[in-house]
Design a protein around this motif. Structure first.
Motif, PDB file in Angstrom:
ATOM      1  N   LYS A 116       0.836  -1.203   0.000  1.00 31.23           N
ATOM      2  CA  LYS A 116       0.000   0.000   0.000  1.00 31.23           C
ATOM      3  C   LYS A 116       0.870   1.253   0.000  1.00 31.23           C
ATOM      4  N   ARG A 117       0.399   2.261  -0.740  1.00 32.43           N
ATOM      5  CA  ARG A 117       1.077   3.556  -0.757  1.00 32.43           C
ATOM      6  C   ARG A 117       0.056   4.649  -0.485  1.00 32.43           C
ATOM      7  N   ILE A 118       0.436   5.646   0.296  1.00 28.84           N
ATOM      8  CA  ILE A 118      -0.416   6.795   0.558  1.00 28.84           C
ATOM      9  C   ILE A 118       0.097   7.990  -0.238  1.00 28.84           C
ATOM     10  N   ASP A 119      -0.793   8.629  -0.988  1.00 33.12           N
ATOM     11  CA  ASP A 119      -0.488   9.893  -1.652  1.00 33.12           C
ATOM     12  C   ASP A 119      -1.209  11.005  -0.892  1.00 33.12           C
ATOM     13  N   TRP A 130       6.012   4.962   6.124  1.00 31.72           N
ATOM     14  CA  TRP A 130       4.717   4.754   5.468  1.00 31.72           C
ATOM     15  C   TRP A 130       4.818   3.887   4.214  1.00 31.72           C
ATOM     16  N   TYR A 131       6.019   3.766   3.663  1.00 30.04           N
ATOM     17  CA  TYR A 131       6.174   2.964   2.445  1.00 30.04           C
ATOM     18  C   TYR A 131       7.569   2.358   2.408  1.00 30.04           C
ATOM     19  N   ASN A 169       0.976  -1.342  -6.536  1.00 26.90           N
ATOM     20  CA  ASN A 169       0.553  -0.763  -5.260  1.00 26.90           C
ATOM     21  C   ASN A 169      -0.967  -0.646  -5.188  1.00 26.90           C
ATOM     22  N   GLN A 170      -1.506  -0.752  -3.990  1.00 27.18           N
ATOM     23  CA  GLN A 170      -2.861  -0.317  -3.720  1.00 27.18           C
ATOM     24  C   GLN A 170      -2.712   1.088  -3.152  1.00 27.18           C
ATOM     25  N   VAL A 171      -3.124   2.079  -3.930  1.00 27.03           N
ATOM     26  CA  VAL A 171      -2.817   3.472  -3.624  1.00 27.03           C
ATOM     27  C   VAL A 171      -3.999   4.142  -2.937  1.00 27.03           C
ATOM     28  N   ASP A 172      -3.718   4.770  -1.806  1.00 25.50           N
ATOM     29  CA  ASP A 172      -4.684   5.589  -1.074  1.00 25.50           C
ATOM     30  C   ASP A 172      -4.416   7.036  -1.465  1.00 25.50           C
ATOM     31  N   ALA A 173      -5.306   7.620  -2.285  1.00 22.03           N
ATOM     32  CA  ALA A 173      -5.089   8.974  -2.795  1.00 22.03           C
ATOM     33  C   ALA A 173      -6.398   9.742  -2.770  1.00 22.03           C
ATOM     34  N   ASN A 174      -6.708  10.340  -1.629  1.00 21.43           N
ATOM     35  CA  ASN A 174      -7.945  11.093  -1.499  1.00 21.43           C
ATOM     36  C   ASN A 174      -7.823  12.441  -2.195  1.00 21.43           C
ATOM     37  N   LEU A 175      -8.864  12.822  -2.920  1.00 22.94           N
ATOM     38  CA  LEU A 175      -8.843  14.037  -3.739  1.00 22.94           C
ATOM     39  C   LEU A 175      -9.509  15.233  -3.064  1.00 22.94           C
ATOM     40  N   ASN A 176     -10.015  15.063  -1.859  1.00 26.06           N
ATOM     41  CA  ASN A 176     -10.657  16.164  -1.163  1.00 26.06           C
ATOM     42  C   ASN A 176      -9.629  17.127  -0.573  1.00 26.06           C
ATOM     43  N   ASP A 177     -10.092  18.327  -0.174  1.00 21.09           N
ATOM     44  CA  ASP A 177      -9.170  19.332   0.329  1.00 21.09           C
ATOM     45  C   ASP A 177      -8.910  19.159   1.827  1.00 21.09           C
ATOM     46  N   LEU A 178      -8.066  20.034   2.370  1.00 16.69           N
ATOM     47  CA  LEU A 178      -7.662  19.906   3.767  1.00 16.69           C
ATOM     48  C   LEU A 178      -8.791  20.210   4.741  1.00 16.69           C
ATOM     49  N   ILE A 247      11.664  12.476  11.957  1.00 12.64           N
ATOM     50  CA  ILE A 247      13.117  12.586  12.074  1.00 12.64           C
ATOM     51  C   ILE A 247      13.791  11.222  11.906  1.00 12.64           C
ATOM     52  N   LEU A 248      13.482  10.285  12.803  1.00  9.44           N
ATOM     53  CA  LEU A 248      14.186   8.998  12.773  1.00  9.44           C
ATOM     54  C   LEU A 248      13.878   8.186  11.527  1.00  9.44           C
ATOM     55  N   LYS A 249      12.629   8.226  11.061  1.00  9.83           N
ATOM     56  CA  LYS A 249      12.240   7.475   9.858  1.00  9.83           C
ATOM     57  C   LYS A 249      12.289   8.328   8.599  1.00  9.83           C
ATOM     58  N   ALA A 250      12.897   9.511   8.710  1.00  8.84           N
ATOM     59  CA  ALA A 250      13.204  10.367   7.554  1.00  8.84           C
ATOM     60  C   ALA A 250      11.979  10.844   6.788  1.00  8.84           C
ATOM     61  N   GLY A 251      10.886  11.115   7.498  1.00  7.41           N
ATOM     62  CA  GLY A 251       9.713  11.661   6.833  1.00  7.41           C
ATOM     63  C   GLY A 251       9.972  13.009   6.189  1.00  7.41           C
ATOM     64  N   PHE A 252      10.997  13.726   6.656  1.00  7.61           N
ATOM     65  CA  PHE A 252      11.351  15.040   6.107  1.00  7.61           C
ATOM     66  C   PHE A 252      11.756  14.954   4.640  1.00  7.61           C
ATOM     67  N   LEU A 253      12.118  13.756   4.162  1.00  7.19           N
ATOM     68  CA  LEU A 253      12.526  13.598   2.768  1.00  7.19           C
ATOM     69  C   LEU A 253      11.358  13.713   1.792  1.00  7.19           C
ATOM     70  N   ASP A 254      10.130  13.729   2.302  1.00 10.03           N
ATOM     71  CA  ASP A 254       8.968  13.872   1.422  1.00 10.03           C
ATOM     72  C   ASP A 254       8.550  15.325   1.232  1.00 10.03           C
TER      73      ASP A 254
END
Length: 301
Positions: A116-119, A130-131, A169-178, A247-254
């Motif tokens: 699974k991948r989250i967009d 997350w991936y 991948n089974q992609v989770d990609a919701n198109l709604n706004d914040l 920080i530890l899992k490098a989420g900042f790279l996204d």
């Protein structure tokens, strides 16, 4: 039907923005497509029927009861069931890989893990833990269902073993706004509050749920980690969760989207859950017996 047939189960409520994308990605993969709708007021049902799905409407209680209504009450003929949300879709060779897996797997295999991948805001989240993430999404009918929880419910198998497909991948990609996202997560936070309190006071149905194991499946490891999270100090654990993932899992790279995701999902949402837990406990003056009585009355399965 033959043993290699697949039926998709999709739960919907006002998903006209997503449902066509989801169903079209299932074409040539699933032999049946079942949409269980909780009385949408938009064109969700109409679009689903136009695309060949079988639509049933059923009142909503929670995700688990709605999904299990499809598993046990709908006249599904396919041998295998595929759990997919309306805002998800299949990408790449995942459909072919799963079809080959159900065709070739031995009889003792009753579940299939897919990647699974989250967009988020149009950007794939490839870091922060997350991936890649593997989820039990496909299972043999009669050998599993959805565990009955208020949040973080997983497919549970009653017997047999599993295999994993690595393609696509089974992609989770919701198109709604914040605005939509935050309103939805406010509702999620109330359910998460109930789920965590049920775990804290030992009121959840542990015998029938995914068993926590650090070295087990991804679902078992997540449940083990959640039990540890429940025991962590209130209001401190959101900071720990953010630091670990960003920080530890490098989420900042996204990039910027990753930063927004980890602030909102990894910190704000978790802090909101803790605030709701504190609010409920304070309402009952931190009387454990009164809190338990309320949870049993309001959230008992």
């Amino acid at each position: 039907m033959e043993s290699n047939t697949i039926a998709a189960i999709i739960l919907t409520k006002n998903e006209e923005k997503h449902i066509a994308r989801c169903i079209k990605s299932l074409k040539d993969v699933c032999d049946e497509i079942w949409v269980i709708d909780s009385f949408s007021t938009d064109r969700t049902c109409e679009i689903a029927e136009e695309l060949g799905a079988q639509v049933r409407q059923h009142p909503w209680k929670n995700y688990a009861t709605q999904f299990n209504y499809a598993v046990y009450q709908c006249p599904i003929q396919a041998e295998w069931l595929w759990r997919i949300d309306a805002d998800e879709f299949l990408e790449g060779d995942i459909g072919r890989a799963v079809k080959e897996a159900v065709k070739d797997c031995p009889c003792e295999v009753n579940g299939i893990y897919v990647r699974k991948r989250i967009d988020f805001m149009g950007k794939p989240l490839l870091h922060g833990g997350w991936y890649p993430s593997y989820h039990l999404k496909v299972f043999r009918r009669g050998h599993g269902d959805c565990e009955n929880r208020w949040m973080d419910e997983h497919i549970r198998l009653s017997d047999g073993t599993t295999v994993t497909v690595e393609d696509g991948n089974q992609v989770d990609a919701n198109l709604n706004d914040l605005t939509w996202w935050t309103e939805k997560h406010n509702g999620y936070a109330s359910r998460e509050m109930a789920d965590m309190l049920l775990m804290e006071y030992g009121l959840d149905d542990q015998v029938r749920e995914v068993q926590p194991k650090f070295w087990g499946t991804e679902e078992q490891r997540k449940r083990w980690l959640k039990l540890k999270y429940v025991k962590a100090p209130l209001f401190i654990r959101p900071f720990i969760n953010f630091f670990y993932r960003y920080i530890l899992k490098a989420g900042f790279l996204d990039g910027r989207e990753g930063f927004i995701w980890h602030i909102l999902q990894g910190f704000w949402y978790r802090m909101l859950v803790d605030a709701k837990i504190y609010e409920l406990k304070k309402h009952f003056r931190f009387d454990e017996e009164k809190i338990k009585a309320y949870l049993k009355e309001t959230y008992a399965k």
